[in-house]
Design a protein around this motif. Structure first.
Motif, PDB file in Angstrom:
ATOM      1  N   LEU A 168     -12.125 -18.828  36.376  1.00 38.73           N
ATOM      2  CA  LEU A 168     -11.337 -18.242  35.294  1.00 38.73           C
ATOM      3  C   LEU A 168     -10.365 -17.233  35.887  1.00 38.73           C
ATOM      4  O   LEU A 168     -10.768 -16.303  36.584  1.00 38.73           O
ATOM      5  CB  LEU A 168     -12.248 -17.553  34.272  1.00 38.73           C
ATOM      6  N   VAL A 169      -9.079 -17.436  35.606  1.00 42.91           N
ATOM      7  CA  VAL A 169      -8.040 -16.502  36.030  1.00 42.91           C
ATOM      8  C   VAL A 169      -7.604 -15.711  34.800  1.00 42.91           C
ATOM      9  O   VAL A 169      -7.128 -16.291  33.819  1.00 42.91           O
ATOM     10  CB  VAL A 169      -6.834 -17.242  36.640  1.00 42.91           C
ATOM     11  N   GLU A 183     -16.375 -18.248  38.821  1.00 46.09           N
ATOM     12  CA  GLU A 183     -15.622 -17.375  39.713  1.00 46.09           C
ATOM     13  C   GLU A 183     -14.478 -16.782  38.895  1.00 46.09           C
ATOM     14  O   GLU A 183     -13.809 -17.498  38.144  1.00 46.09           O
ATOM     15  CB  GLU A 183     -15.068 -18.155  40.905  1.00 46.09           C
ATOM     16  N   VAL A 184     -14.252 -15.490  39.027  1.00 49.49           N
ATOM     17  CA  VAL A 184     -13.263 -14.820  38.188  1.00 49.49           C
ATOM     18  C   VAL A 184     -12.233 -14.102  39.047  1.00 49.49           C
ATOM     19  O   VAL A 184     -12.588 -13.360  39.970  1.00 49.49           O
ATOM     20  CB  VAL A 184     -13.937 -13.801  37.236  1.00 49.49           C
ATOM     21  N   GLU A 185     -10.969 -14.338  38.726  1.00 48.41           N
ATOM     22  CA  GLU A 185      -9.863 -13.649  39.391  1.00 48.41           C
ATOM     23  C   GLU A 185      -9.060 -12.881  38.354  1.00 48.41           C
ATOM     24  O   GLU A 185      -8.835 -13.372  37.247  1.00 48.41           O
ATOM     25  CB  GLU A 185      -8.962 -14.643  40.130  1.00 48.41           C
ATOM     26  N   GLY A 187     -18.389  -8.030  38.603  1.00 45.92           N
ATOM     27  CA  GLY A 187     -18.587  -9.467  38.664  1.00 45.92           C
ATOM     28  C   GLY A 187     -17.394 -10.272  39.131  1.00 45.92           C
ATOM     29  O   GLY A 187     -17.518 -11.461  39.448  1.00 45.92           O
ATOM     30  N   VAL A 188     -16.229  -9.657  39.182  1.00 50.97           N
ATOM     31  CA  VAL A 188     -15.014 -10.377  39.570  1.00 50.97           C
ATOM     32  C   VAL A 188     -14.996 -10.614  41.077  1.00 50.97           C
ATOM     33  O   VAL A 188     -15.454  -9.768  41.860  1.00 50.97           O
ATOM     34  CB  VAL A 188     -13.761  -9.582  39.116  1.00 50.97           C
ATOM     35  N   THR A 189     -14.470 -11.757  41.493  1.00 52.14           N
ATOM     36  CA  THR A 189     -14.456 -12.107  42.912  1.00 52.14           C
ATOM     37  C   THR A 189     -13.151 -11.739  43.621  1.00 52.14           C
ATOM     38  O   THR A 189     -13.118 -11.632  44.842  1.00 52.14           O
ATOM     39  CB  THR A 189     -14.687 -13.620  43.090  1.00 52.14           C
TER      40      THR A 189
END
Length: 353
Positions: free
Chosen positions: A175-176, A197-199, A215-217
């Protein structure tokens, strides 16, 4: 399930460095209803540490007990768990339990494919009739006939006495989030808990950092004109939530050549129409597939009001989109809960050679 396998590999890598033996338990078949579908697994370390799960929590104790003999002998086994008498699911589970002894080359290959978002396969051979048949086990298969076995007990030759379960490991869903306000924080947090995976995309004029988003990568601070997003594929969703019409328009222009499975726009329908009209005026030749992926207002109609609730509604719509589902209450659904033929054909290929 990809994020679960990723966590298993990370846990095993650390255990291997410390010399801690490990066992892998994988659901390879289900007859009837079950909490989880075939392909889910759990890693069990000899010190009792567990990563992953094969059910909602009701089967794991028995798996731990059965795994002890695999630690002791090194020989794989298939355990069955009949939920008809012990659970509410009324399903019969077949769980392959085997030593997990993948070498460093195998670990590196898996990590490389996960990082590059390249799919690969895992093929498990087992027997429903023989619990301790020699040669049972799993193999990781990459393009170019490269393969790595879970343990040296696996027989990779074709053998008619085995059943086979094969699943494709897709890239982790990503998810962006374009925006850095407090609602973006909540959405990123929930998406991370979902296993995605979060950006985060923010402005370099007011730069943000990883510590600002639990939690963001990854956090990227870039103006739209300089934004470069890599690996945007059909396992990617993008949500525009800058709370600024002009910025949303510029960022929408910046991603026009990508093809995510979902693009969400915050705000009412009239804002969406105004935004898309301005966008199409600048780029009349934009692909129909790109426009079809746009959802606005983003989210399902759940009566959401708070940032946390809005995040739930957006996550729910993304899930419905990628699973090709029309959201309804499960009590109104006819047939089994897990009955999507597409998911079965992709993730659950059970044949006998």
């Amino acid at each position: 399930m990809t994020h679960e396998f990723k966590e298993i590999i990370e846990c095993y890598y650390k255990a291997r460095q410390q010399g801690i033996p490990a066992v892998m338990a994988t659901v390879v078949d289900v007859e009837g209803s079950s909490y989880r579908r075939p392909g889910v697994g759990m890693l069990i370390l000899e010190n009792g540490t567990v990563t992953g799960a094969v059910s909602g929590g009701c089967v794991e104790k028995e798996v731990l007990r059965q795994a002890q003999s695999v630690f002791k002998t090194g020989s794989p086994k298939v355990m069955t768990y009949d939920g008809k008498y012990r659970l509410g699911c009324e399903g019969l589970l077949y769980i392959l339990i085997e030593r997990f002894e993948m070498d460093n080359f195998g670990i590196e290959a898996v990590q490389k494919h996960l990082k590059s978002r390249t799919p690969f396969e895992i093929k498990s051979r087992y027997s429903k009739t023989e619990q301790n048949l020699s040669g049972m086990g799993s193999v990781v298969l990459f393009e170019g006939d490269q393969e790595f076995v879970f343990s040296n007990k696996v027989n990779t030759r074709i053998d008619a006495s085995f059943d086979f379960f094969q699943r494709e490991i897709q890239p982790c869903f990503k998810l962006v989030i374009i925006g850095t306000e407090h609602d973006a924080v909540k959405l990123g947090q929930l998406a991370s808990m979902t296993g995605w995976e979060v950006e985060i995309i923010g402005s370099p004029h007011h730069p943000k950092h990883l510590k600002d988003f639990p939690g963001v990568t990854r956090v990227i601070n870039a103006i739209p004109e300089e934004l470069c997003l890599d690996n945007i594929d059909d396992q990617t969703a993008i949500v525009l939530m800058t709370h600024n019409f002009a910025k949303d328009l510029l960022y929408l222009q910046a991603i026009k050549d990508t093809q995510p499975v979902y693009i969400g726009l915050l705000g009412p329908a009239r804002r969406r129409e105004k935004l898309l009209s301005a966008f199409i005026e600048y780029f009349p030749e934009v692909a129909d597939e790109f426009l079809d992926s746009i959802h606005g207002p983003a989210g399902l109609n759940l009566g959401a009001e708070t940032p946390q609730e809005i995040a739930i509604s957006i996550i729910a719509e993304v899930l419905a989109t990628i699973r090709n589902q029309t959201p309804i209450p499960l009590q109104e659904k006819k047939g089994a809960i897990h009955d999507d033929p597409k998911r079965k054909s992709i993730n659950v290929v059970s044949t006998r050679i």
